[in-house]
Design a protein around this motif. Sequence first.
Motif, short mmCIF file in Angstrom:
data_model
loop_
_atom_site.label_atom_id
_atom_site.label_comp_id
_atom_site.label_asym_id
_atom_site.label_seq_id
_atom_site.Cartn_x
_atom_site.Cartn_y
_atom_site.Cartn_z
N LYS A 1 10.69 3.01 5.20
CA LYS A 1 9.43 2.09 5.61
C LYS A 1 9.63 1.43 7.01
CE LYS A 1 5.55 0.51 5.56
NZ LYS A 1 4.53 1.23 5.98
N VAL B 1 -1.96 13.00 7.22
CA VAL B 1 -1.67 14.11 8.17
C VAL B 1 -1.12 13.56 9.48
CG1 VAL B 1 -3.56 15.50 7.02
CG2 VAL B 1 -4.22 13.83 8.60
N THR B 2 -0.01 13.12 9.36
CA THR B 2 0.70 12.64 10.54
C THR B 2 0.72 13.60 11.65
OG1 THR B 2 2.27 11.54 8.79
CG2 THR B 2 2.75 11.52 11.24
N GLY C 1 9.78 9.95 15.18
CA GLY C 1 10.53 10.23 14.10
C GLY C 1 11.67 9.40 13.82
N ALA D 1 12.41 16.92 5.72
CA ALA D 1 12.41 15.75 6.70
C ALA D 1 12.87 16.10 7.95
CB ALA D 1 13.44 14.73 6.09
N GLY D 2 12.91 15.40 9.12
CA GLY D 2 12.97 15.91 10.54
C GLY D 2 14.38 15.60 11.16
N GLY E 1 7.11 8.69 1.54
CA GLY E 1 7.93 9.76 1.25
C GLY E 1 9.29 9.36 0.45
N LEU F 1 0.83 -1.19 0.19
CA LEU F 1 -0.18 -0.09 0.02
C LEU F 1 0.91 1.26 0.14
CD1 LEU F 1 -3.05 0.65 0.01
CD2 LEU F 1 -2.79 1.07 2.54
N ASN G 1 2.68 14.76 3.26
CA ASN G 1 2.44 13.73 4.22
C ASN G 1 2.22 14.10 5.63
OD1 ASN G 1 2.97 11.31 2.70
ND2 ASN G 1 4.94 12.04 2.41
N HIS G 2 2.35 15.40 5.99
CA HIS G 2 2.19 15.86 7.46
C HIS G 2 0.96 16.59 7.86
CE1 HIS G 2 6.51 16.70 8.85
NE2 HIS G 2 6.34 15.41 8.38
N LEU H 1 7.50 5.63 14.68
CA LEU H 1 6.91 6.61 13.78
C LEU H 1 6.56 7.87 14.30
CD1 LEU H 1 4.03 3.91 11.95
CD2 LEU H 1 6.54 4.63 10.97
N PHE H 2 6.31 7.81 15.50
CA PHE H 2 5.86 9.26 16.07
C PHE H 2 7.03 9.81 16.79
CE2 PHE H 2 1.72 7.46 15.02
CZ PHE H 2 1.22 8.48 14.56
N GLY I 1 8.00 6.17 5.03
CA GLY I 1 7.96 5.13 4.08
C GLY I 1 7.24 5.55 2.73
N TYR J 1 13.16 20.30 8.81
CA TYR J 1 12.24 21.27 9.28
C TYR J 1 12.45 21.66 10.71
CZ TYR J 1 9.23 17.58 10.91
OH TYR J 1 8.76 16.49 11.64
N HIS J 2 13.11 20.60 11.50
CA HIS J 2 13.28 20.79 13.02
C HIS J 2 14.30 22.13 13.13
CE1 HIS J 2 10.43 18.23 14.20
NE2 HIS J 2 11.22 17.09 13.91
N1 LIG Z 1 -3.79 8.23 1.36
C1 LIG Z 1 -3.39 7.20 1.86
O1 LIG Z 1 -4.40 6.24 1.37
C2 LIG Z 1 -2.38 6.85 2.62
C3 LIG Z 1 -2.03 5.56 2.73
C4 LIG Z 1 -0.89 5.38 3.52
C5 LIG Z 1 -0.12 6.14 4.20
N2 LIG Z 1 -1.15 7.41 4.10
C6 LIG Z 1 -0.22 8.44 4.83
O2 LIG Z 1 0.80 8.98 4.61
C7 LIG Z 1 1.86 9.48 5.55
C8 LIG Z 1 3.25 8.83 5.43
O3 LIG Z 1 3.01 7.41 5.64
P1 LIG Z 1 4.33 6.40 6.01
O4 LIG Z 1 3.61 5.17 6.30
O5 LIG Z 1 5.12 6.80 5.06
O6 LIG Z 1 4.63 7.14 7.47
P2 LIG Z 1 6.14 7.65 7.86
O7 LIG Z 1 6.28 8.99 7.02
O8 LIG Z 1 7.31 7.04 7.74
O9 LIG Z 1 5.53 8.13 9.32
C9 LIG Z 1 6.65 8.31 10.25
C10 LIG Z 1 7.06 9.78 10.24
O10 LIG Z 1 6.37 10.82 10.14
C11 LIG Z 1 6.90 11.90 10.76
N3 LIG Z 1 6.20 12.47 12.15
C12 LIG Z 1 6.13 11.84 13.16
N4 LIG Z 1 5.37 12.68 13.97
C13 LIG Z 1 4.84 13.67 13.31
C14 LIG Z 1 4.35 14.57 13.71
N5 LIG Z 1 3.53 14.98 14.97
N6 LIG Z 1 4.12 15.56 12.77
C15 LIG Z 1 4.39 15.59 11.66
N7 LIG Z 1 5.12 14.39 11.27
C16 LIG Z 1 5.49 13.66 12.22
C17 LIG Z 1 8.20 11.73 11.17
O11 LIG Z 1 9.21 11.83 9.79
P3 LIG Z 1 9.56 13.56 9.83
O12 LIG Z 1 9.76 14.27 10.95
O13 LIG Z 1 11.07 13.29 9.30
O14 LIG Z 1 8.89 14.01 8.72
C18 LIG Z 1 8.27 10.17 11.14
O15 LIG Z 1 9.42 9.50 10.95
C19 LIG Z 1 0.94 9.36 6.88
O16 LIG Z 1 0.25 10.64 7.16
C20 LIG Z 1 -0.03 8.14 6.23
O17 LIG Z 1 -1.18 8.33 7.12
C21 LIG Z 1 -2.01 7.80 3.21
#
Ligand SMILES: NC(=O)c1ccc[n+]([C@@H]2O[C@H](COP(=O)([O-])OP(=O)(O)OC[C@H]3O[C@@H](n4cnc5c(N)ncnc54)[C@H](OP(=O)(O)O)[C@@H]3O)[C@@H](O)[C@H]2O)c1
Length: 351
Positions: free
Chosen positions: A331, A249-250, A326, A181-182, A163, A132, A225-226, A323-324, A161, A202-203
Motif C-alpha cells: 500500500k 482497471v489501473t 509500478g 505482479a510487475g 492485491g 478502504l 485489479n488491472h 503507482l503508475f 495495496g 507479467y512483464h
Molecule cells: N472497487 C473499489 O471500490 C476500489 C477501491 C480501491 C481501489 N480499487 C482499485 O483496485 C486497484 C488496486 O488499487 P491499489 O490502491 O491497491 O493500487 P496498486 O495496485 O498499489 O496500484 C499501483 C500498481 O498498479 C500497477 N500498474 C501501474 N500502472 C499500470 C498499468 N498501466 N496497467 C496495469 N497495472 C498498472 C503496478 O503494479 P503491477 O505492475 O505489479 O501490477 C503498480 O504498482 C486499482 O485499480 C484501484 O483503482 C477499487
Amino acid sequence: MTDRVNRRWLVAKPLEGKPTAENFRWDESPVPSVPDGHFLVRNRWLSLDPTQVLMLPQGDPPKGPVPIGGVMGGITVSEVVESRHPGFSVGDIVHGEMAWEDYTVSDGSGFNPAYRVPDGVPLDWATGVLGLTGLVAYFGLHEIGKPRPGETFVISGAAGGVGSVASQLAKIAGLRVIGIAGSPTKCDWLVQEAGVDAAINYHEEDVAQRLTELCPDGIDIFFDNHGGPLLETALDRLRTGGRVILCGVTAHYLADTRPPGPANLVQLIMVNGRMQGFLGRDFIPRRAEAVDAMLPLLRSGRLKAKEDVLEGLREAPKGLVRLFSGDNIGKQLLRFEEPPGSGGAEGQGPA
Ligand SMILES: NC(=O)c1ccc[n+]([C@@H]2O[C@H](COP(=O)([O-])OP(=O)(O)OC[C@H]3O[C@@H](n4cnc5c(N)ncnc54)[C@H](OP(=O)(O)O)[C@@H]3O)[C@@H](O)[C@H]2O)c1
C-alpha cells in the motif's frame, strides 16, 4: 487557527500521459475557518490511490473534478482539531475524503463518507489494510468471490495495496493462490513473505503459458485489479462456476480512448461463470466485520500489512507517480509530519 499556515498541493497542469510532479504546485495559505456543520482536521496519513489521477483535469479544454489551482484531494486518516459538527468531536480520528494539505475543513460527506476510526487501531493500518483498501480486499474476496477452500485463486496487481491484502486473505481462506505482479522483487515478496503458492512476473513471463502450467484444472476465482489483457487470459481458463471479481482497471485510468473489452466473454456462458464489479465504499457500513476479522490476523502476524511509506507532505506527488511506474510494493501511504507552527499541541494520538 487562522494565523497558522496550511501547506498544500494545488493542481498546476492537466494530466497528459502518466502523472508527474509537474502536475502539482506547492502552496501555503492560512488555515481555513470552520463553518457551522463542519469540522477541521489535521491530516495524519494519506492514502495514494490510482483513481486519484481521475481527479486531474484532462482533455481540451481540460476538465476534471479538481480544477487548475484547486487543492488535490485524497483519502486520509486525520485528527479532528476543531468541530462545529454534531457527529465529530475534537480528538476523534477520522477516515474520509480530505486533501493533500495539512488541514482540511470537511462536513464528512463525499463519495466515501467520513467515519470514526475505532480506538486502538494504528493510523497506518486505518489508512491502508483496515481502510478502504482493506475493505475492498476483504469484501471483494468474501462477498463477491465467495471462496471455497481448495479453490484456485488468481489475482492481478497482487503486490499492490489491495492485491497484497487480498492475496494473503485468500491463502488464509484455504485457497491455492497465484499472484501476478510487475517485477521480480514483487514476485519474491509474494512467495516468500505473503506465502502465495506461485507468482508470475507479467512483464517478463508468458502469463498464458504459466497459467496453463500452474492451473491445469483452470481458475475458480480471478480478482482483477488491472482491467487489461490479463482478464482475457484468465477468462479463457475459468472453470465451471468460476467467478471474476472486477475490482479496478489501473490499465485504463490513463488511456485516452476506451480500450477494447475482452473478446472472449462467451467463456462466461460456457462455464456458467459470473463476473461482478463492486465498490468498496458500499461496504463502509459493514466495515466492523472486516476490521473484526482482520485485526486479530494482523496482531498475530498471519496477515502482514505491506506498506510503502513516504515521509512528509512534500512527497505526495511522488506517491502518485510511483503507482503508475509500478515502484510501490504494498500500500502506497504518506505520513504527514508535524505541521509548522502547530506547537505539538495536536497529534498526541496513536502514531
Ligand atoms: N472497487 C473499489 O471500490 C476500489 C477501491 C480501491 C481501489 N480499487 C482499485 O483496485 C486497484 C488496486 O488499487 P491499489 O490502491 O491497491 O493500487 P496498486 O495496485 O498499489 O496500484 C499501483 C500498481 O498498479 C500497477 N500498474 C501501474 N500502472 C499500470 C498499468 N498501466 N496497467 C496495469 N497495472 C498498472 C503496478 O503494479 P503491477 O505492475 O505489479 O501490477 C503498480 O504498482 C486499482 O485499480 C484501484 O483503482 C477499487
